[in-house]
Design an enzyme around this catalytic site. Structure first.
Site, PDB file in Angstrom:
ATOM      1  N   HIS A 259       3.649   6.637   1.531  1.00 49.87           N
ATOM      2  CA  HIS A 259       2.838   6.595   0.640  1.00 49.87           C
ATOM      3  C   HIS A 259       0.930   6.266   0.332  1.00 49.87           C
ATOM      4  CE1 HIS A 259       0.189   5.376  -2.914  1.00 49.87           C
ATOM      5  NE2 HIS A 259       0.887   6.259  -3.450  1.00 49.87           N
ATOM      6  N   CYS A 260       1.004   5.093   1.477  1.00 50.56           N
ATOM      7  CA  CYS A 260       0.370   4.500   2.006  1.00 50.56           C
ATOM      8  C   CYS A 260      -1.203   5.176   2.872  1.00 50.56           C
ATOM      9  CB  CYS A 260       0.547   3.262   2.525  1.00 50.56           C
ATOM     10  SG  CYS A 260       1.110   1.941   0.681  1.00 50.56           S
ATOM     11  N   ILE A 261      -0.091   5.484   4.260  1.00 53.00           N
ATOM     12  CA  ILE A 261      -1.759   5.597   5.182  1.00 53.00           C
ATOM     13  C   ILE A 261      -1.844   6.651   5.239  1.00 53.00           C
ATOM     14  CG2 ILE A 261      -1.813   5.214   7.696  1.00 53.00           C
ATOM     15  CD1 ILE A 261       0.089   3.311   8.071  1.00 53.00           C
ATOM     16  N   ILE A 263      -2.606   8.325   2.517  1.00 49.79           N
ATOM     17  CA  ILE A 263      -3.153   8.650   1.266  1.00 49.79           C
ATOM     18  C   ILE A 263      -4.238   7.585   1.508  1.00 49.79           C
ATOM     19  CG2 ILE A 263      -2.361   8.951  -1.061  1.00 49.79           C
ATOM     20  CD1 ILE A 263      -0.925  11.302   0.325  1.00 49.79           C
ATOM     21  N   ASP A 264      -3.902   6.297   0.985  1.00 48.43           N
ATOM     22  CA  ASP A 264      -4.971   5.501  -0.029  1.00 48.43           C
ATOM     23  C   ASP A 264      -6.510   5.573   0.515  1.00 48.43           C
ATOM     24  OD1 ASP A 264      -2.599   4.603  -0.279  1.00 48.43           O
ATOM     25  OD2 ASP A 264      -2.274   2.385  -0.074  1.00 48.43           O
TER      26      ASP A 264
END
Length: 420
Positions: A259-261, A263-264
């Site tokens: 979910h992080c790299i 997306i963020d």
């Protein structure tokens, strides 16, 4: 009994937080909009990788329960929002779940309550989106209730760093809110770090993952020209990281997942473009490079098969590991998905194996999960090593396969495999 903390959103962020809070003696209530999640937890079943059913049983023995009833929130001292923020069609965060969670808390908001947003989002969300919703009933943030942001830093599957020993950043809309949030987290987190405000706390999470995104893109770009120049990039990285200062090792791969790299960094890029009117070029270039890696893996696969006098179309291709990181079942944004789609588009006879995934659907269809891994490796025209699960013996698979493409650089460079 007074509820010390309501955790809104019982996924991979909220449930570990609830676990640590319960273990520290807080009376914790879990809230989730999905009845299946609530029923599962109340029946002792965990749905996240980092918590077992026995962990849930231990939490329940100390008073934890889950609910979907907003009336149960009334009278709670604090509420923490831990809901997902996927990308919207415009490229920014989809705040629908954050807004819904905030509206739920607003129904039960009372004087003296602390509300903390943990969901990753763009700078300004806490004050521009969450605060007005909470103030609709007449209470004022900073006067009647406290409001803060604390970025989640959960790393699923990380055996070394968890909720308790990962420093917790907190930033409130005013000093009193920061202090109140810091006091809450200090009860179950070893180190609490105060931010200047909510925007600094929000941006810190985006900086952390943008830093990783850009550096992974650098390695992915280098992997292409190092291959063309006959340079072993994996050895280059090994040599460079012997320097005790000024270098941190990052590695190439088939793409980025989770979910992080992936997306963020787009939240920050979208905010810069929408608010300031110019591009965050580092993020856009990194996104372009990292998203192109599955196509590059397909190109390399075609070349390997061509060297053996075979076409990719009709060849038996076996993917090993389809989750986004090792030793967990989480498939969110896994690069295996666009890789599989591209291979199917080229006509490959595709199958997969993953010790954590029983069924895998891509491109509108279910992929075949091989039952006998050794037999499948022996029969495949090409085996692509996508995820390095501990259960896998990549070197043995490379020796047994007709062609073995190692996208994680874990096999012997002088052995039978071809490395990214």
């Amino acid at each position: 009994m007074t509820v010390d903390l309501v955790v809104v959103g019982l996924g991979y962020v909220g449930l570990p937080l609830a676990k640590e809070a319960v273990a520290s003696g807080l009376n914790v209530l879990g809230f989730d909009a999905y009845g299946s999640v609530v029923d599962g937890l109340n029946n002792g079943r965990s749905h996240v990788d980092d918590l077992s059913d026995s962990d849930i049983a231990t939490m329940q023995s100390k008073g934890f329960r889950a609910t979907s009833n907003v009336e149960d929130i009334r009278g709670a001292d604090a509420a923490v929002i831990c809901v997902p923020t996927p990308l919207s069609a415009e490229g920014g965060p989809d705040l629908a779940a954050v807004i819904a969670a905030t509206e739920t808390i607003a129904e039960a908001l009372a004087p003296g309550m602390l509300v903390v947003l943990e969901s990753t989002t763009y700078p300004g969300t806490t004050e521009d989106i969450v605060k007005p919703i909470l103030e609709r009933g007449g209470l004022r943030a900073g006067t009647d209730f406290h409001l803060a942001f604390s970025p989640e830093r959960i790393d699923p599957g990380n055996a070394q760093f968890g909720m308790r020993n990962t420093p917790k950043v907190v930033g409130g809309i005013d000093p009193a809110s920061t202090d109140r949030a810091a006091d809450l987290y200090a009860r179950f987190v070893d180190t609490v770090v105060r931010a200047s405000g909510t925007r600094e706390a929000e941006t810190s999470k985006l900086l952390e993952n943008t830093y990783r995104h850009v550096n992974i893109a650098l390695m992915n770009e280098m992997s292409k020209f190092c291959h063309d120049l006959g340079i072993d990039l994996w050895d280059v990285i090994k040599l460079a990281k012997t320097k005790p200062f000024g270098f941190q090792a990052f590695y190439p791969g088939p793409g980025v997942g989770g979910h992080c790299i992936p997306i963020d960094p787009n939240y920050l890029s979208h905010r810069v473009k929408s608010e300031l009117g110019y591009s965050f070029r580092f993020v856009e270039l990194a996104q372009e490079i990292n998203m192109a890696m599955p196509a590059y893996i397909v190109q390399r696969s075609q070349d390997l098969l061509n060297d053996e006098g075979k076409a990719l179309k009709g060849s038996k291709v076996l993917l090993l590991g389809v989750t986004y990181k090792p030793d967990i079942a989480d498939q969110r944004e896994s690069p295996a998905r666009p890789l599989g789609v591209a291979l199917l588009a080229k006509g490959a006879d595709l199958s997969f194996h993953d010790p954590y995934v029983e069924s895998w659907a891509i491109d509108g269809g279910s992929m075949t999960r091989v039952a006998d891994l050794d037999q499948a490796i022996a029969q495949a025209d090409l085996v692509i090593f996508v995820q390095n699960h501990d259960a896998y013996d990549a070197e043995a698979y490379a020796n047994a396969a007709a062609l073995f493409f190692d996208t994680r650089g874990v096999t012997n460079p002088d052995g039978a495999s071809h490395r990214l």
